[in-house]
Design a protein around this motif. Structure first.
Motif, PDB file in Angstrom:
ATOM      1  N   SER B  91      50.017  48.732  37.531  1.00 29.48           N
ATOM      2  CA  SER B  91      49.323  47.899  38.601  1.00 29.48           C
ATOM      3  C   SER B  91      48.335  47.043  38.536  1.00 29.48           C
ATOM      4  CB  SER B  91      49.430  48.739  40.070  1.00 29.48           C
ATOM      5  OG  SER B  91      48.269  50.013  39.549  1.00 29.48           O
ATOM      6  N   PHE B  92      47.896  46.795  37.113  1.00 34.91           N
ATOM      7  CA  PHE B  92      46.737  46.028  36.304  1.00 34.91           C
ATOM      8  C   PHE B  92      45.386  46.850  36.846  1.00 34.91           C
ATOM      9  CE2 PHE B  92      50.145  43.031  38.567  1.00 34.91           C
ATOM     10  CZ  PHE B  92      51.085  43.208  37.160  1.00 34.91           C
ATOM     11  N   ASN B  93      45.035  47.038  38.040  1.00 40.15           N
ATOM     12  CA  ASN B  93      44.029  47.789  38.533  1.00 40.15           C
ATOM     13  C   ASN B  93      42.790  46.872  38.163  1.00 40.15           C
ATOM     14  OD1 ASN B  93      44.878  50.005  39.821  1.00 40.15           O
ATOM     15  ND2 ASN B  93      44.963  51.166  38.175  1.00 40.15           N
ATOM     16  N   LEU B  94      42.811  45.480  38.357  1.00 37.30           N
ATOM     17  CA  LEU B  94      41.719  44.816  38.286  1.00 37.30           C
ATOM     18  C   LEU B  94      40.678  44.848  39.649  1.00 37.30           C
ATOM     19  CD1 LEU B  94      43.397  41.528  36.910  1.00 37.30           C
ATOM     20  CD2 LEU B  94      42.460  43.152  35.719  1.00 37.30           C
ATOM     21  N   ILE B  95      39.438  44.485  39.535  1.00 42.56           N
ATOM     22  CA  ILE B  95      38.725  44.790  40.749  1.00 42.56           C
ATOM     23  C   ILE B  95      38.945  43.303  41.068  1.00 42.56           C
ATOM     24  CG2 ILE B  95      36.401  44.966  41.256  1.00 42.56           C
ATOM     25  CD1 ILE B  95      36.145  47.273  39.568  1.00 42.56           C
ATOM     26  N   SER B  96      39.240  43.410  42.513  1.00 44.26           N
ATOM     27  CA  SER B  96      39.952  42.247  43.221  1.00 44.26           C
ATOM     28  C   SER B  96      38.785  41.163  43.334  1.00 44.26           C
ATOM     29  CB  SER B  96      40.422  42.718  44.692  1.00 44.26           C
ATOM     30  OG  SER B  96      39.525  43.288  45.311  1.00 44.26           O
ATOM     31  N   PHE B  97      37.148  41.715  43.670  1.00 44.15           N
ATOM     32  CA  PHE B  97      36.528  40.459  43.954  1.00 44.15           C
ATOM     33  C   PHE B  97      35.563  40.057  42.860  1.00 44.15           C
ATOM     34  CE2 PHE B  97      34.561  44.830  44.732  1.00 44.15           C
ATOM     35  CZ  PHE B  97      33.542  44.700  44.090  1.00 44.15           C
ATOM     36  N   LYS B  98      36.180  40.312  41.627  1.00 45.75           N
ATOM     37  CA  LYS B  98      35.614  39.827  40.148  1.00 45.75           C
ATOM     38  C   LYS B  98      36.635  38.805  39.805  1.00 45.75           C
ATOM     39  CE  LYS B  98      32.604  43.846  39.349  1.00 45.75           C
ATOM     40  NZ  LYS B  98      31.502  43.349  39.345  1.00 45.75           N
ATOM     41  N   ASN B  99      36.195  37.848  39.204  1.00 48.64           N
ATOM     42  CA  ASN B  99      36.785  37.065  38.666  1.00 48.64           C
ATOM     43  C   ASN B  99      37.217  37.406  37.199  1.00 48.64           C
ATOM     44  OD1 ASN B  99      35.163  36.167  36.361  1.00 48.64           O
ATOM     45  ND2 ASN B  99      34.431  34.509  37.583  1.00 48.64           N
ATOM     46  N   ALA B 100      38.295  36.774  36.244  1.00 45.26           N
ATOM     47  CA  ALA B 100      38.950  37.430  35.205  1.00 45.26           C
ATOM     48  C   ALA B 100      38.005  37.743  34.283  1.00 45.26           C
ATOM     49  CB  ALA B 100      39.999  36.216  34.634  1.00 45.26           C
ATOM     50  N   MET B 101      36.848  36.986  33.952  1.00 44.09           N
ATOM     51  CA  MET B 101      35.804  37.038  33.083  1.00 44.09           C
ATOM     52  C   MET B 101      35.124  38.136  33.378  1.00 44.09           C
ATOM     53  SD  MET B 101      32.644  34.510  31.978  1.00 44.09           S
ATOM     54  CE  MET B 101      32.015  34.774  33.288  1.00 44.09           C
ATOM     55  N   GLU B 102      34.668  38.257  34.758  1.00 48.16           N
ATOM     56  CA  GLU B 102      33.695  39.438  35.011  1.00 48.16           C
ATOM     57  C   GLU B 102      34.559  40.937  34.778  1.00 48.16           C
ATOM     58  OE1 GLU B 102      31.015  37.205  38.496  1.00 48.16           O
ATOM     59  OE2 GLU B 102      33.099  37.869  38.906  1.00 48.16           O
ATOM     60  N   ASN B 140      43.773  37.741  42.362  1.00 48.77           N
ATOM     61  CA  ASN B 140      44.853  37.125  43.416  1.00 48.77           C
ATOM     62  C   ASN B 140      45.244  35.650  43.304  1.00 48.77           C
ATOM     63  OD1 ASN B 140      42.906  35.930  44.727  1.00 48.77           O
ATOM     64  ND2 ASN B 140      42.861  36.893  46.684  1.00 48.77           N
ATOM     65  N   GLU B 141      44.811  35.011  42.371  1.00 48.37           N
ATOM     66  CA  GLU B 141      45.223  33.686  42.044  1.00 48.37           C
ATOM     67  C   GLU B 141      45.839  33.648  40.615  1.00 48.37           C
ATOM     68  OE1 GLU B 141      41.044  31.802  43.926  1.00 48.37           O
ATOM     69  OE2 GLU B 141      41.346  31.893  41.694  1.00 48.37           O
ATOM     70  N   MET B 142      46.367  34.860  40.142  1.00 48.10           N
ATOM     71  CA  MET B 142      47.127  34.893  38.814  1.00 48.10           C
ATOM     72  C   MET B 142      48.388  35.577  39.243  1.00 48.10           C
ATOM     73  SD  MET B 142      44.037  35.372  36.242  1.00 48.10           S
ATOM     74  CE  MET B 142      42.908  36.669  37.238  1.00 48.10           C
ATOM     75  N   SER B 143      49.299  35.085  38.132  1.00 47.34           N
ATOM     76  CA  SER B 143      50.543  35.799  37.924  1.00 47.34           C
ATOM     77  C   SER B 143      50.400  37.308  37.302  1.00 47.34           C
ATOM     78  CB  SER B 143      51.614  34.938  37.214  1.00 47.34           C
ATOM     79  OG  SER B 143      51.355  35.086  35.893  1.00 47.34           O
ATOM     80  N   GLY B 144      51.447  37.781  37.492  1.00 53.56           N
ATOM     81  CA  GLY B 144      51.483  39.411  36.960  1.00 53.56           C
ATOM     82  C   GLY B 144      51.271  39.429  35.466  1.00 53.56           C
ATOM     83  N   GLY B 145      52.043  38.408  34.784  1.00 56.91           N
ATOM     84  CA  GLY B 145      51.637  38.475  33.481  1.00 56.91           C
ATOM     85  C   GLY B 145      50.130  38.094  32.903  1.00 56.91           C
ATOM     86  N   GLN B 146      49.741  37.281  33.596  1.00 57.06           N
ATOM     87  CA  GLN B 146      48.247  36.930  33.377  1.00 57.06           C
ATOM     88  C   GLN B 146      47.307  38.036  34.018  1.00 57.06           C
ATOM     89  OE1 GLN B 146      48.376  33.506  36.140  1.00 57.06           O
ATOM     90  NE2 GLN B 146      48.581  32.027  34.359  1.00 57.06           N
ATOM     91  N   LYS B 147      47.620  38.571  34.659  1.00 59.59           N
ATOM     92  CA  LYS B 147      46.778  39.771  35.231  1.00 59.59           C
ATOM     93  C   LYS B 147      46.873  40.834  34.296  1.00 59.59           C
ATOM     94  CE  LYS B 147      48.108  39.849  39.859  1.00 59.59           C
ATOM     95  NZ  LYS B 147      48.115  40.216  41.237  1.00 59.59           N
ATOM     96  N   GLN B 148      48.116  41.250  33.594  1.00 58.09           N
ATOM     97  CA  GLN B 148      48.262  41.980  32.673  1.00 58.09           C
ATOM     98  C   GLN B 148      47.605  41.819  31.319  1.00 58.09           C
ATOM     99  OE1 GLN B 148      48.386  45.097  32.966  1.00 58.09           O
ATOM    100  NE2 GLN B 148      50.143  45.857  33.127  1.00 58.09           N
ATOM    101  N   ARG B 149      47.494  40.484  31.169  1.00 56.84           N
ATOM    102  CA  ARG B 149      46.753  39.959  29.976  1.00 56.84           C
ATOM    103  C   ARG B 149      45.224  40.257  30.161  1.00 56.84           C
ATOM    104  NH1 ARG B 149      48.945  34.449  28.272  1.00 56.84           N
ATOM    105  NH2 ARG B 149      50.011  34.257  30.303  1.00 56.84           N
TER     106      ARG B 149
END
Ligand SMILES: Nc1ncnc2c1ncn2[C@@H]1O[C@H](COP(=O)(O)OP(=O)(O)OP(=O)(O)O)[C@@H](O)[C@H]1O
Ligand SMILES: [Mg+2]
Lengths: 419, 241
Positions: B91-102, B140-149
Motif C-alpha cells: 500500500s506504498f505507505n507514503l506520508i500523505s502530506f509530504k510531496n514525492a521529494m520530501e 494523492n496526485e500520483m498513480s499507483g505505479g508512480q507511488k510505488q516508484r
C-alpha cells in the motif's frame, strides 16, 4: 531543539491539520487570556484604590467628637463636647510619638451658598487648617502656592481653593490669584489653586469644592473661641499609629471627663488599619485570579494532551512508516513533545498578547475618563507574563509526553498494520 | 548475509495461540533476488517483518550480516533498519502530506543529513526512477505505479544492503508490475539483496530463488537453475483443465 528541520516538520504537520491545531490551541489561548484579563482587572482595581490613597500618609489617624454614651463624673450621657486649643498644646508638649498634628475647623456648606464674589455665589466646603495638613493629605498647587506657617501665625485672610471653586467663581480667562472671595461674610484673598492627590475625603463632598483658610484666621474671624472640630496626627517613624491612636483617646477622655469605657464619644480611625484591610483584599483577589486562571489553563492543557492523543491515534500508521524507515523512539518523542509545546506556547502567546492588548485599550479608555474612576492601570507585570509562559512550556511538554509515550509503546509493525 | 535458524513465531489471540512460523531455516546471500510465495495466511508477511526487524521472533536465531538480531532496543533497531534495510509496501505507505521529494528524503532526515543535501539526493533518486517531473507532487496526485516508484526511491536513498518488499506489485496492473520488477532487478544488479513477497507466479519467476511457505514451514526452495522447470510447471498450472 534548535533543529530547523524539526520545526519545518512540525509546521507542515500542523499546517496539514489547520482546524484541528486551531481547536487544540483554543483551550490554552482562552486559559491564558482569562488569566491575563482577570489579573489585570484585579490589579487595576488595586491600582485605582491605592492610587487614590497613595499620597495619604499611611501612618495617620483622625479624631472628631461624638456625643458621650456613658454618664461620668456628674455629667449625663449624650453630652456634646469639643476639642480645644489646650488639647493640641498638651499633645504637642507631652506625646512624643506625634510627628505632625493638624487641627481643623469645618465650615458650613449645608447653610446654602456661603461664598460670594460679585454676582457669583457658591456653596463650598470651608476648612480651617494648619499647613501640616498638606503633609498628611497631599495637595499640589496648580497655581500660586499652598498655605504656610506665616498665614497661620499672622491670621492672614487668605485662602487656597479647589478647581471646582475656580470654575464657579471666576471667568474662564480670569486669574484667581490675588482676587477676593467673600466667605460667610469675610473677605479672603486667593493665594493658590490646589489639586487633590488622594481621593480620600474627610468631611464629605467633592474634594475639588474645597476652600482652605488658615486655622487661626477661621477660629477668630468666626468666633469659634478655642474650639477644634477635628484633628489629624501622624506617628513618628518607629511608632505604630494604632498605639498612638489609643494613647490619644485615653488622654482626651481624661481631659474632657469622659468615661474610659465610652467607646462612642471619640470618633477616630487610622489609615494604617484600613490599608491592611485593603492589602489583604487585593492579595485575596490576586490569589483567586491565579487559582481560577491556572484552573482554566490546566483545562486547556488537558485539552491539548487529549487532542494530541487523538492525533497520535490518527497518525499511528504515519508513525509506523517513520519508524520503519529509521525514526528512533527519541526522535518520535521529541517530535510530538515539540509539536505540543509549540502549539501551547503559540496559543498562549496569542492569548497573552490579546489579553495585554485589551488591557492596554482599557487603560486608554480609563485614562480618558480621568481620575474619578477607582480603576486604573490594568497592567500585567513582566514577571507574571514570563511565569505564565514558563507554565505554558512545561505544561505543553507534559501534554505531549503522555501521547508520545503512547505512540512509541505501539510496535512499529502494529503501527504499520493500523488501517 | 541473512541466516535464519529454526525461527518460530506465534501470535497471542486472547487465550488461544496462533503458531504462524514453525521452524524456518533459511540462508540468503548478499546480492540474491529472492521471492517468498505461499497461500494467504501462510506467514509470508510475518517472515518478512522479522527479516526487517519490524517484529521479533519467539525461538531460534536470526543473524544479519553476522550480527545476532535479538532483544534489541527500539533505538538500535531503528538505526539498523535505517542503515541496512529499505522497505517497499503493497500500500506504498507514503506520508500523505509530504510531496514525492520530501517522502524520498525522509530516511536521510533520520540520519541527520541536512535538508539541502538530502533534497538533492532525493531528486537524484527520483530522476533515476524517471519521476523528476513529479517531485513536487503529493501522493494523492500520483498513480499507483508512480507511488510505488517513489516508495522504492525512498527505500534506496539510505543505500541499504537489503530491500524488503511485501507484495510490491499487489496493487498494480500487469504492465506497471513489470516496470516495477524491472526496477527491482536493476537494483539487484548493483549488488543489493532484494527479497519480495508475492502471490503472482510470473513475478516470482523473475527472481533468482523462490521460497515457498506452507503451514509455517518452508515447503520448497526453487533455485535459479530450476526456474525454467518452475516456469514450465507454472504455465501448466495455468492451463485450463
Ligand atoms: N498481529 C497479528 N496478530 C494476530 N495474528 C496475526 C497478526 N499478524 C498476522 N497474524 C496471523 O498470522 C497468520 C500469518 O499472517 P501473515 O500476514 O504472515 O500472512 P501472509 O502469508 O502474509 O498472508 P497474505 O498473503 O494474506 O498477506 C495469519 O493467519 C494472520 O491472521
Ligand atoms: Mg502478507
Amino acid at each position: 531543539m534548535l533543529d530547523l528541520d524539526l520545526w519545518k516538520e512540525i509546521l507542515s504537520a500542523l499546517k496539514q491539520n489547520r482546524m484541528r491545531s486551531f481547536m487544540t490551541a483554543f483551550g490554552v489561548f482562552w486559559g491564558i487570556f482569562m488569566l491575563i484579563i482577570m489579573s489585570g482587572a484585579g490589579r487595576a482595581l488595586e491600582n485605582g484604590v491605592m492610587e487614590g490613597v497613595k499620597a495619604f500618609a499611611t501612618n495617620s489617624a483622625f479624631f472628631w467628637t461624638e456625643r458621650t454614651s456613658i454618664p461620668y463624673e456628674g455629667f449625663q450621657r449624650g453630652r456634646r463636647w469639643n476639642y480645644d486649643n489646650q488639647d493640641i498644646e498638651y499633645i504637642r508638649q507631652n506625646v512624643r510619638e506625634v510627628e505632625y498634628l493638624s487641627p481643623r475647623l469645618f465650615g458650613w456648606q449645608q447653610n446654602g451658598d456661603n461664598t460670594v464674589r460679585g454676582e457669583r455665589t457658591g456653596a463650598f466646603n470651608i476648612y480651617g487648617d494648619y499647613p501640616d495638613y498638606f503633609k498628611i493629605d497631599g495637595w499640589t498647587p496648580v497655581k500660586g502656592r499652598l498655605m504656610n506657617e506665616i498665614d497661620v501665625l499672622q491670621k492672614r485672610k487668605v485662602c487656597v481653593i479647589g478647581e471646582r471653586v475656580v470654575e464657579v467663581m471666576f471667568d474662564k480667562e480670569e486669574d484667581p490669584i490675588g482676587q477676593y472671595l467673600k466667605i460667610s461674610g469675610v473677605y479672603f484673598q486667593v493665594v493658590g489653586v490646589i489639586h487633590p492627590e488622594t481621593r480620600i475625603n474627610i468631611g464629605g463632598g467633592k474634594k475639588e469644592e474645597t476652600i482652605i483658610i488658615p486655622f487661626t484666621t477661621m477660629q477668630t474671624a468666626y468666633n469659634y473661641g478655642n474650639v477644634i472640630h477635628f484633628f489629624s496626627v501622624t506617628a513618628k517613624k518607629g511608632y505604630s499609629v494604632s498605639g498612638l491612636q489609643e494613647k490619644l483617646q485615653r488622654i482626651l477622655k481624661e481631659r474632657h471627663k469622659i468615661s474610659p469605657d465610652d467607646v462612642q464619644a471619640i470618633g477616630s480611625f487610622n489609615i494604617e488599619a484600613e490599608f491592611v484591610k485593603f492589602s489583604a483584599l487585593f492579595t485575596g483577589i490576586q490569589v483567586l485570579t491565579w487559582i481560577v486562571g491556572i484552573g482554566t489553563l490546566l483545562a486547556g492543557v488537558i485539552g491539548v494532551s487529549n487532542i494530541m492523543l487523538v492525533i497520535i491515534k490518527e497518525r499511528t500508521q504515519e508513525i509506523g512508516i517513520q519508524r520503519a524507515i529509521g525514526a528512533t523512539p527519541a526522535k518520535i518523542i521529541t517530535h510530538i513533545v515539540a509539536e505540543s509545546v509549540f502549539l501551547t506556547v503559540m496559543a498562549g502567546y496569542v492569548g497573552l498578547s490579546l489579553g495585554v492588548g485589551i488591557l492596554e485599550i482599557l487603560n486608554k479608555i480609563l485614562e480618558a475618563a480621568g481620575d474619578e474612576v477607582f480603576f486604573r492601570n490594568p497592567e500585567v507585570n513582566l514577571t507574571m507574563a514570563l511565569a505564565a509562559l514558563g507554565v505554558l512550556v512545561i505544561s505543553g511538554m507534559f501534554a505531549g509526553l503522555i501521547p508520545a509515550k503512547r505512540a512509541i509503546s505501539i510496535k512499529p509493525i502494529d503501527a504499520l498494520r493500523d488501517e | 548475509m541473512i541466516k535464519l535458524n529454526n525461527i518460530h513465531k506465534s501470535y497471542e489471540m486472547g487465550s488461544s495461540k496462533l503458531h504462524v512460523l514453525k521452524g524456518i531455516d533459511l540462508e540468503i546471500e548478499q546480492g540474491e533476488f529472492v521471492s517468498i510465495m505461499g497461500s494467504s495466511g501462510s506467514g509470508k508477511s510475518t517472515l518478512l517483518n522479522i527479516l526487517g526487524m519490524l517484529d521479533n521472533y519467539d525461538e531460534g536465531s536470526y543473524h544479519l550480516a553476522g550480527k545476532l538480531i535479538a532483544n534489541m532496543s527500539e533505538k538500535k533497531a531503528a538505526r539498523l533498519r535505517n542503515e541496512m534495510v529499505g522497505f517497499v509496501f503493497q500500500s506504498f505507505n507514503l506520508i500523505s502530506f509530504k510531496n514525492a521529494m520530501e517522502n524520498v528524503a525522509l530516511p536521510l532526515y533520520y540520519q541527520g543529513v541536512s535538508r539541502k543535501k538530502r533534497n538533492v539526493m532525493a531528486m537524484e533518486y527520483l530522476d533515476k526512477l524517471g519521476l523528476k517531473p513529479w517531485a513536487e507532487h503529493m501522493p494523492n496526485e500520483m498513480s499507483g505505479g508512480q507511488k510505488q516508484r517513489v516508495a522504492i526511491a525512498r527505500a534506496l536513498i539510505s543505500k541499504p544492503k537489503i530491500i524488503l518488499a511485501d507484495e510490491p506489485t499487489g496493487a498494480l496492473d500487469t504492465t506497471t508490475s513489470y516496470e516495477v520488477m524491472e526496477i527491482l532487478k536493476e537494483i539487484n544488479e548493483i549488488g543489493i539483496t532484494v527479497i519480495i513477497v508475492t502471490h503472482e507466479h510470473d513475478i516470482a519467476a523473475m527472481t533468482q530463488k523462490i521460497v515457498r511457505l506452507k503451514d509455517g514451514r518452508i515447503h520448497e526452495v526453487i533455485r535459479n537453475g530450476e526456474l525454467s522447470e518452475f516456469r514450465y510447471k507454472y504455465s501448466k498450472e495455468l492451463q485450463p483443465a
